[in-house]
Design a protein around this motif. Structure first.
Motif, mmCIF file in Angstrom:
data_model
loop_
_atom_site.group_PDB
_atom_site.id
_atom_site.type_symbol
_atom_site.label_atom_id
_atom_site.label_comp_id
_atom_site.label_asym_id
_atom_site.label_seq_id
_atom_site.Cartn_x
_atom_site.Cartn_y
_atom_site.Cartn_z
ATOM 1 N N CYS A 272 0.909 -1.219 0.074
ATOM 2 C CA CYS A 272 -0.057 0.021 -0.022
ATOM 3 C C CYS A 272 0.782 1.284 -0.058
ATOM 4 C CB CYS A 272 -0.799 0.153 1.255
ATOM 5 S SG CYS A 272 -2.393 -1.058 0.975
ATOM 6 N N ARG A 273 2.013 1.350 0.826
ATOM 7 C CA ARG A 273 2.727 2.440 0.793
ATOM 8 C C ARG A 273 3.300 2.552 -0.690
ATOM 9 N NH1 ARG A 273 6.106 1.333 4.975
ATOM 10 N NH2 ARG A 273 7.753 0.340 3.623
ATOM 11 N N GLN A 274 3.699 1.648 -1.103
ATOM 12 C CA GLN A 274 4.300 1.922 -2.857
ATOM 13 C C GLN A 274 3.227 2.471 -3.842
ATOM 14 O OE1 GLN A 274 7.518 1.356 -3.904
ATOM 15 N NE2 GLN A 274 7.996 0.809 -1.902
ATOM 16 N N VAL A 275 1.992 2.106 -3.421
ATOM 17 C CA VAL A 275 1.100 2.628 -4.068
ATOM 18 C C VAL A 275 0.826 4.185 -3.957
ATOM 19 C CG1 VAL A 275 -1.534 2.559 -4.822
ATOM 20 C CG2 VAL A 275 -0.268 0.268 -4.622
ATOM 21 N N LEU A 276 0.702 4.359 -2.669
ATOM 22 C CA LEU A 276 0.552 5.536 -1.769
ATOM 23 C C LEU A 276 1.683 6.809 -2.515
ATOM 24 C CD1 LEU A 276 -0.405 5.027 1.798
ATOM 25 C CD2 LEU A 276 -1.854 6.282 -0.195
ATOM 26 N N GLU A 277 2.862 6.014 -2.538
ATOM 27 C CA GLU A 277 3.970 7.211 -3.005
ATOM 28 C C GLU A 277 3.982 7.026 -4.121
ATOM 29 O OE1 GLU A 277 7.435 5.404 -0.934
ATOM 30 O OE2 GLU A 277 6.451 6.218 0.881
ATOM 31 N N ASN A 278 3.815 6.268 -5.207
ATOM 32 C CA ASN A 278 4.063 6.401 -6.764
ATOM 33 C C ASN A 278 2.972 6.394 -7.816
ATOM 34 O OD1 ASN A 278 6.954 5.715 -5.951
ATOM 35 N ND2 ASN A 278 6.431 3.587 -5.745
ATOM 36 N N ASP A 279 1.573 5.983 -7.321
ATOM 37 C CA ASP A 279 0.730 5.903 -8.059
ATOM 38 C C ASP A 279 0.239 7.543 -8.350
ATOM 39 O OD1 ASP A 279 -1.805 5.770 -9.639
ATOM 40 O OD2 ASP A 279 -2.070 3.760 -8.527
ATOM 41 N N PRO A 280 0.045 7.884 -9.517
ATOM 42 C CA PRO A 280 -0.257 9.232 -10.008
ATOM 43 C C PRO A 280 -1.922 9.401 -9.880
ATOM 44 C CG PRO A 280 0.054 7.869 -11.998
ATOM 45 C CD PRO A 280 0.579 7.237 -10.860
ATOM 46 N N HIS A 281 -2.769 8.389 -9.780
ATOM 47 C CA HIS A 281 -4.201 8.436 -9.516
ATOM 48 C C HIS A 281 -4.247 8.772 -7.839
ATOM 49 C CE1 HIS A 281 -5.555 7.067 -13.218
ATOM 50 N NE2 HIS A 281 -4.639 5.846 -13.065
ATOM 51 N N VAL A 282 -3.497 8.155 -7.078
ATOM 52 C CA VAL A 282 -3.506 8.500 -5.727
ATOM 53 C C VAL A 282 -3.172 10.122 -5.451
ATOM 54 C CG1 VAL A 282 -2.270 8.379 -3.407
ATOM 55 C CG2 VAL A 282 -2.964 6.268 -4.669
ATOM 56 N N ALA A 283 -2.022 10.819 -6.069
ATOM 57 C CA ALA A 283 -1.905 11.907 -6.016
ATOM 58 C C ALA A 283 -2.972 12.947 -6.488
ATOM 59 C CB ALA A 283 -0.593 12.259 -6.752
ATOM 60 N N ALA A 284 -3.905 12.429 -7.451
ATOM 61 C CA ALA A 284 -4.989 13.081 -8.072
ATOM 62 C C ALA A 284 -5.923 13.370 -7.041
ATOM 63 C CB ALA A 284 -5.442 12.360 -9.057
ATOM 64 N N TYR A 285 -6.160 12.387 -5.900
ATOM 65 C CA TYR A 285 -7.065 12.667 -4.965
ATOM 66 C C TYR A 285 -6.821 13.842 -4.000
ATOM 67 C CZ TYR A 285 -9.487 8.294 -5.302
ATOM 68 O OH TYR A 285 -10.425 7.383 -5.540
ATOM 69 N N TYR A 286 -5.655 14.325 -3.828
ATOM 70 C CA TYR A 286 -5.289 15.557 -3.245
ATOM 71 C C TYR A 286 -4.441 16.447 -4.098
ATOM 72 C CZ TYR A 286 -1.239 12.798 -1.694
ATOM 73 O OH TYR A 286 -0.047 12.150 -1.383
ATOM 74 N N SER A 287 -4.841 16.825 -5.255
ATOM 75 C CA SER A 287 -3.796 17.302 -6.177
ATOM 76 C C SER A 287 -3.943 18.932 -6.066
ATOM 77 C CB SER A 287 -4.527 17.167 -7.788
ATOM 78 O OG SER A 287 -5.886 17.577 -7.908
ATOM 79 N N GLY A 288 -5.196 19.406 -5.341
ATOM 80 C CA GLY A 288 -5.099 20.780 -5.139
ATOM 81 C C GLY A 288 -5.724 21.051 -3.790
ATOM 82 N N THR A 289 -5.742 22.202 -3.528
ATOM 83 C CA THR A 289 -6.330 22.755 -2.092
ATOM 84 C C THR A 289 -7.689 22.242 -1.812
ATOM 85 O OG1 THR A 289 -5.003 24.563 -1.982
ATOM 86 C CG2 THR A 289 -6.633 24.519 -0.420
ATOM 87 N N TYR A 290 -8.737 22.310 -2.539
ATOM 88 C CA TYR A 290 -10.331 21.912 -2.272
ATOM 89 C C TYR A 290 -10.067 20.375 -2.297
ATOM 90 C CZ TYR A 290 -14.759 20.693 -3.524
ATOM 91 O OH TYR A 290 -16.047 20.071 -3.527
ATOM 92 N N GLU A 291 -9.255 19.583 -3.150
ATOM 93 C CA GLU A 291 -9.298 18.214 -3.186
ATOM 94 C C GLU A 291 -8.803 17.559 -1.727
ATOM 95 O OE1 GLU A 291 -8.210 19.845 -5.690
ATOM 96 O OE2 GLU A 291 -9.567 19.158 -7.387
ATOM 97 N N ALA A 292 -7.741 18.107 -1.335
ATOM 98 C CA ALA A 292 -7.052 18.233 -0.126
ATOM 99 C C ALA A 292 -7.899 18.214 0.933
ATOM 100 C CB ALA A 292 -5.712 18.671 0.071
ATOM 101 N N GLN A 293 -8.806 19.250 0.997
ATOM 102 C CA GLN A 293 -9.436 19.544 2.274
ATOM 103 C C GLN A 293 -10.721 18.512 2.158
ATOM 104 O OE1 GLN A 293 -10.713 23.865 1.531
ATOM 105 N NE2 GLN A 293 -9.465 24.456 3.398
#
Length: 103
Positions: free
Chosen positions: A59-80
């Motif tokens: 799971c840590r590998q997916v959290l750190e390397n998957d671009p789809h995971v980064a899209a879940y908090y790509s901006g301020t609104y998404e992160a909030q």
């Protein structure tokens, strides 16, 4: 003629009130400033559900390397949204577990 002058006067007052309202809305002195994006990401990574996912190596590998995971908090609104909405968190958790299971 008297009615036309009164009507035009009322229309002018309404236009001025609308303009003043729009200016006040855009320059809202009571609006809270948005937190910095980096602070939100740090809060996400310190949250209990994120730490629980990161404890598993796959799971840590997916959290750190998957671009789809980064899209879940790509901006301020998404992160909030990720911090405050449990359904959004569960969606990310399910995605990470599904991707970790494929590897």
């Amino acid at each position: 003629m008297k009615i036309e002058v009164n009507t035009m006067f009322l229309i002018a007052i309404l236009v001025l009130v609308a303009i003043a309202g729009e200016i006040l809305h855009r320059l809202n002195p009571w609006k809270k400033p948005e937190p910095a994006y980096e602070d939100l990401v740090a809060q996400i990574k310190q949250s209990a559900w994120y730490q629980e996912l990161a404890a598993d190596e796959a799971c840590r590998q997916v959290l750190e390397n998957d671009p789809h995971v980064a899209a879940y908090y790509s901006g301020t609104y998404e992160a909030q949204r990720l911090l405050t909405q449990e359904g959004f968190q569960l969606g990310l958790i399910d995605y990470v577990k599904e991707q970790a299971g494929k590897k």
